[in-house]
Design an enzyme around this catalytic site. Structure first.
Site, PDB file in Angstrom:
ATOM      1  N   LYS A   9       0.833  -1.202   0.000  1.00 13.72           N
ATOM      2  CA  LYS A   9       0.000   0.000   0.000  1.00 13.72           C
ATOM      3  C   LYS A   9       0.878   1.268   0.000  1.00 13.72           C
ATOM      4  O   LYS A   9       2.092   1.180   0.203  1.00 13.72           O
ATOM      5  CB  LYS A   9      -0.927  -0.048   1.221  1.00 13.72           C
ATOM      6  CG  LYS A   9      -1.885  -1.259   1.184  1.00 13.72           C
ATOM      7  CD  LYS A   9      -2.786  -1.311   2.408  1.00 13.72           C
ATOM      8  CE  LYS A   9      -3.655  -2.555   2.375  1.00 13.72           C
ATOM      9  NZ  LYS A   9      -4.584  -2.644   3.531  1.00 13.72           N
ATOM     10  N   TYR A  49     -12.285  -2.598  -2.803  1.00 16.44           N
ATOM     11  CA  TYR A  49     -12.794  -2.624  -1.426  1.00 16.44           C
ATOM     12  C   TYR A  49     -14.322  -2.592  -1.360  1.00 16.44           C
ATOM     13  O   TYR A  49     -14.892  -2.212  -0.336  1.00 16.44           O
ATOM     14  CB  TYR A  49     -12.190  -1.463  -0.625  1.00 16.44           C
ATOM     15  CG  TYR A  49     -10.775  -1.756  -0.154  1.00 16.44           C
ATOM     16  CD1 TYR A  49     -10.501  -2.865   0.657  1.00 16.44           C
ATOM     17  CD2 TYR A  49      -9.713  -0.930  -0.498  1.00 16.44           C
ATOM     18  CE1 TYR A  49      -9.205  -3.140   1.081  1.00 16.44           C
ATOM     19  CE2 TYR A  49      -8.412  -1.200  -0.065  1.00 16.44           C
ATOM     20  CZ  TYR A  49      -8.179  -2.310   0.727  1.00 16.44           C
ATOM     21  OH  TYR A  49      -6.902  -2.587   1.162  1.00 16.44           O
ATOM     22  N   ASN A 112      -1.931  -0.361   7.161  1.00 17.06           N
ATOM     23  CA  ASN A 112      -1.368  -1.678   7.498  1.00 17.06           C
ATOM     24  C   ASN A 112      -0.453  -2.260   6.418  1.00 17.06           C
ATOM     25  O   ASN A 112      -0.339  -3.468   6.262  1.00 17.06           O
ATOM     26  CB  ASN A 112      -2.468  -2.643   7.958  1.00 17.06           C
ATOM     27  CG  ASN A 112      -3.482  -2.956   6.878  1.00 17.06           C
ATOM     28  OD1 ASN A 112      -3.309  -2.551   5.731  1.00 17.06           O
ATOM     29  ND2 ASN A 112      -4.514  -3.701   7.231  1.00 17.06           N
ATOM     30  N   HIS A 115      -1.677  -5.515   1.398  1.00 15.66           N
ATOM     31  CA  HIS A 115      -2.909  -6.294   1.253  1.00 15.66           C
ATOM     32  C   HIS A 115      -2.564  -7.686   0.741  1.00 15.66           C
ATOM     33  O   HIS A 115      -1.667  -7.843  -0.082  1.00 15.66           O
ATOM     34  CB  HIS A 115      -3.838  -5.617   0.237  1.00 15.66           C
ATOM     35  CG  HIS A 115      -4.904  -6.530  -0.271  1.00 15.66           C
ATOM     36  ND1 HIS A 115      -6.062  -6.775   0.427  1.00 15.66           N
ATOM     37  CD2 HIS A 115      -4.978  -7.308  -1.384  1.00 15.66           C
ATOM     38  CE1 HIS A 115      -6.802  -7.647  -0.247  1.00 15.66           C
ATOM     39  NE2 HIS A 115      -6.164  -7.983  -1.348  1.00 15.66           N
ATOM     40  N   GLU A 126      -9.440 -10.627  -7.651  1.00 20.63           N
ATOM     41  CA  GLU A 126      -8.513  -9.507  -7.526  1.00 20.63           C
ATOM     42  C   GLU A 126      -7.441  -9.532  -8.610  1.00 20.63           C
ATOM     43  O   GLU A 126      -7.075  -8.486  -9.160  1.00 20.63           O
ATOM     44  CB  GLU A 126      -7.887  -9.511  -6.125  1.00 20.63           C
ATOM     45  CG  GLU A 126      -8.930  -9.150  -5.059  1.00 20.63           C
ATOM     46  CD  GLU A 126      -8.460  -9.342  -3.625  1.00 20.63           C
ATOM     47  OE1 GLU A 126      -9.271  -9.064  -2.717  1.00 20.63           O
ATOM     48  OE2 GLU A 126      -7.305  -9.761  -3.398  1.00 20.63           O
TER      49      GLU A 126
END
Ligand code: ABT
Ligand code: MG
Length: 148
Positions: A9, A49, A112, A115, A126
């Site tokens: 990310k 998302y 975080n 992913h 995905e």
């Protein structure tokens, strides 16, 4: 062979963690079959998302993931979806064990680091969402005989 989708990310890219994370993936014996540094459009973020669209943190999540470049990867290997999640750690970095990517480098759930697809079905969706088939490379690792 099973495939999964991992994406470093904007916080992970911005903290120069691409090399550190790729090193862990290679050390584990997983094969990288696709990888690219890219910016994420609002549309792509919202689709990726989509399952969280009704959650209160959705807006912040979309803002965060579109705030800077991400490093998207497709990995291949035995049981790679679960192995990928294990390398990544649990959702909240503060509860993620040392030795995991989130446990070693993260502190808060909103940032975080990385992913990882949470099931084989999510991984298939995905991968199709983030990569064209021409971007995925079919090849053999020199040392794969010793991994499987
Ligand atoms: P992702 O790999 O980003 O999908 O995270 P993971 O699957 O471990 O966790 P989920 B539940 O899918 O979280 C998606 C993103 O939403 C953020 N989040 C989640 C919050 O900010 N607050 C919350 O209370 C929860 C449950 C964390 C995840 N991403 N980021 N960045
Ligand atoms: Mg998730």
């Amino acid at each position: 062979m099973e495939r999964t989708f991992l994406m470093i990310k904007p916080d992970g890219v911005g903290r120069n963690l691409i090399g550190e994370i790729v090193k862990r993936i290679e050390n584990k014996g997983l094969k990288i079959v696709g990888a690219k540094l890219m910016t994420v459009s609002e549309d792509l973020a919202k689709t990726h998302y989509g399952e969280h669209s009704e959650r209160p943190f959705f807006g912040e999540l979309v803002d965060f993931i579109t705030s800077g470049p991400v490093f998207a990867m497709v990995l291949e290997g035995e049981n790679v979806v679960q192995v990928g999640r294990t390398l990544v750690g649990v959702t909240n970095p503060s509860e993620s064990l040392p030795g995991t990517i989130r446990g070693d480098f993260g502190l808060t759930v909103g940032k975080n680091i990385i992913h990882g697809s949470d099931s084989v079905e999510s991984a298939e969706k995905e991968i199709a969402l983030w990569f064209n088939s021409e971007e995925l490379v079919d090849y053999s690792l020199v040392n794969s005989t010793w991994v499987y």
